[in-house]
Design a protein around this motif. Sequence first.
Motif, PDB file in Angstrom:
ATOM      1  N   ASP A   3      10.112   6.791   4.339  1.00  0.00           N
ATOM      2  CA  ASP A   3      11.117   7.257   5.276  1.00  0.00           C
ATOM      3  C   ASP A   3      12.012   6.159   5.793  1.00  0.00           C
ATOM      4  OD1 ASP A   3       8.857   9.606   6.752  1.00  0.00           O
ATOM      5  OD2 ASP A   3      10.136   9.825   5.040  1.00  0.00           O
ATOM      6  N   ASP A   4      11.722   4.893   5.586  1.00  0.00           N
ATOM      7  CA  ASP A   4      12.602   3.845   6.081  1.00  0.00           C
ATOM      8  C   ASP A   4      13.531   3.353   4.989  1.00  0.00           C
ATOM      9  OD1 ASP A   4      10.716   2.517   4.588  1.00  0.00           O
ATOM     10  OD2 ASP A   4      10.511   0.852   6.000  1.00  0.00           O
ATOM     11  N   THR A   5      13.701   4.141   3.953  1.00  0.00           N
ATOM     12  CA  THR A   5      14.420   3.693   2.780  1.00  0.00           C
ATOM     13  C   THR A   5      15.929   3.714   2.925  1.00  0.00           C
ATOM     14  OG1 THR A   5      14.378   5.932   1.904  1.00  0.00           O
ATOM     15  CG2 THR A   5      12.591   4.467   1.262  1.00  0.00           C
ATOM     16  N   LEU A 155      -3.047  -0.174  12.177  1.00  0.00           N
ATOM     17  CA  LEU A 155      -2.323   0.816  11.381  1.00  0.00           C
ATOM     18  C   LEU A 155      -1.323   1.583  12.239  1.00  0.00           C
ATOM     19  CD1 LEU A 155      -2.078   2.011   8.546  1.00  0.00           C
ATOM     20  CD2 LEU A 155      -3.803   3.688   9.205  1.00  0.00           C
ATOM     21  N   CYS A 156      -1.718   1.921  13.462  1.00  0.00           N
ATOM     22  CA  CYS A 156      -0.809   2.618  14.369  1.00  0.00           C
ATOM     23  C   CYS A 156       0.433   1.773  14.640  1.00  0.00           C
ATOM     24  CB  CYS A 156      -1.542   2.958  15.667  1.00  0.00           C
ATOM     25  SG  CYS A 156      -0.534   3.904  16.828  1.00  0.00           S
ATOM     26  N   GLU A 157       0.238   0.481  14.843  1.00  0.00           N
ATOM     27  CA  GLU A 157       1.389  -0.408  15.070  1.00  0.00           C
ATOM     28  C   GLU A 157       2.273  -0.504  13.828  1.00  0.00           C
ATOM     29  OE1 GLU A 157       2.541  -1.504  17.853  1.00  0.00           O
ATOM     30  OE2 GLU A 157       0.825  -0.800  19.006  1.00  0.00           O
ATOM     31  N   ALA A 158       1.652  -0.525  12.646  1.00  0.00           N
ATOM     32  CA  ALA A 158       2.428  -0.536  11.401  1.00  0.00           C
ATOM     33  C   ALA A 158       3.268   0.741  11.293  1.00  0.00           C
ATOM     34  CB  ALA A 158       1.493  -0.668  10.193  1.00  0.00           C
ATOM     35  N   HIS A 159       2.668   1.880  11.623  1.00  0.00           N
ATOM     36  CA  HIS A 159       3.368   3.160  11.591  1.00  0.00           C
ATOM     37  C   HIS A 159       4.510   3.161  12.614  1.00  0.00           C
ATOM     38  CE1 HIS A 159       2.690   7.790  11.103  1.00  0.00           C
ATOM     39  NE2 HIS A 159       3.976   7.488  11.093  1.00  0.00           N
ATOM     40  N   ASN A 160       4.252   2.633  13.800  1.00  0.00           N
ATOM     41  CA  ASN A 160       5.302   2.569  14.826  1.00  0.00           C
ATOM     42  C   ASN A 160       6.456   1.674  14.400  1.00  0.00           C
ATOM     43  OD1 ASN A 160       4.457   4.429  16.715  1.00  0.00           O
ATOM     44  ND2 ASN A 160       3.243   2.943  17.877  1.00  0.00           N
ATOM     45  N   GLU A 161       6.176   0.633  13.639  1.00  0.00           N
ATOM     46  CA  GLU A 161       7.248  -0.225  13.126  1.00  0.00           C
ATOM     47  C   GLU A 161       8.214   0.609  12.275  1.00  0.00           C
ATOM     48  OE1 GLU A 161       8.522  -4.306  11.289  1.00  0.00           O
ATOM     49  OE2 GLU A 161       7.436  -3.884  13.119  1.00  0.00           O
ATOM     50  N   VAL A 162       7.670   1.458  11.429  1.00  0.00           N
ATOM     51  CA  VAL A 162       8.507   2.339  10.602  1.00  0.00           C
ATOM     52  C   VAL A 162       9.246   3.333  11.504  1.00  0.00           C
ATOM     53  CG1 VAL A 162       8.486   4.117   8.797  1.00  0.00           C
ATOM     54  CG2 VAL A 162       7.048   2.071   8.569  1.00  0.00           C
ATOM     55  N   GLY A 167      14.380   5.312  14.015  1.00  0.00           N
ATOM     56  CA  GLY A 167      14.840   5.920  15.262  1.00  0.00           C
ATOM     57  C   GLY A 167      13.963   7.069  15.710  1.00  0.00           C
ATOM     58  N   LYS A 168      12.728   7.085  15.264  1.00  0.00           N
ATOM     59  CA  LYS A 168      11.790   8.138  15.661  1.00  0.00           C
ATOM     60  C   LYS A 168      10.987   7.662  16.863  1.00  0.00           C
ATOM     61  CE  LYS A 168      11.122  10.203  11.112  1.00  0.00           C
ATOM     62  NZ  LYS A 168      10.114  10.563  10.101  1.00  0.00           N
ATOM     63  N   PRO A 169      10.415   8.589  17.617  1.00  0.00           N
ATOM     64  CA  PRO A 169       9.603   8.169  18.773  1.00  0.00           C
ATOM     65  C   PRO A 169       8.349   7.432  18.317  1.00  0.00           C
ATOM     66  CG  PRO A 169       9.587  10.579  18.525  1.00  0.00           C
ATOM     67  CD  PRO A 169      10.516  10.035  17.493  1.00  0.00           C
TER      68      PRO A 169
END
Length: 190
Positions: A3-5, A155-162, A167-169
Motif C-alpha cells: 500500500d505504500d507503493t 511489528l506494530c511500529e513497522a505497520h504504523n510506519e506504512v 496518510g492512514k491513522p
Amino acid sequence: MADDTQDNQSSTGTTASSVPMATTTTTTTTTTTRPLPKGMILDKDGKPCRSCNSGQAFAAWAAQTKKKLPTTPVKKRTDCPADSETLGRSTWTLLHSIAATYPRQPTSTQQTDLTSFIKLFSKFYPCWVCAEDFQAYIEREKVKAGSRDEFGNWLCEAHNEVNRKLGKPEFDCKRWEERWRTGWKDGSCD
C-alpha cells in the motif's frame, strides 16, 4: 509494506512519472502511445506491476490497452491476482497473527528463526517497492524478537510506519495484543 507503493520509487524500478507512455497495437497494426495512469508502478521489466498497484490503477491501465468493445457489464471476479491493497491487508494479518502466537519467552533458536524469517520474507515480498521499503526499515529498526510483546510492538511500529506514509491513522500499539490475539475487551470478537 504493501500500500505504500504509489509514492515510492527505486533506482532499479520505475513509476509512470519516469516512463510516461504505454505502447499499444490496434487491429489495424497502427501503434499508438498512451500515458500511463498517474502513480502507476512499473515492474523491473518495465511492465505494470500488478502486486505493486491498486486494483483501480491496474484496471485503468488494462482498460486503456484493450480494444474498445461493446459495453457489456462484466461482473467483477473475486478470484483475481492480489493488488497492493489486498496483498497488504493479507500480509499484515499473517504477520500480526505470527506475533500473536509467538512464545512469551522464546528460545534463542526461535528468536533467530523469527528474525531470519522476517528478513527473508522482506526479500520475497511480491511488490518490489514494498519489499525494498521493508528491508530499509529492518536495517534502521532491527527486528526485536526477545518476547511476544517485544515482537508484537516492533511489528506494530513497522505497520504504523506504512500507515503514516499512506496518510492512514496510526494504531495504538498498546492494544496490539487485544487486536490480534485476545480479541476486544467488549466481547465483540467472541
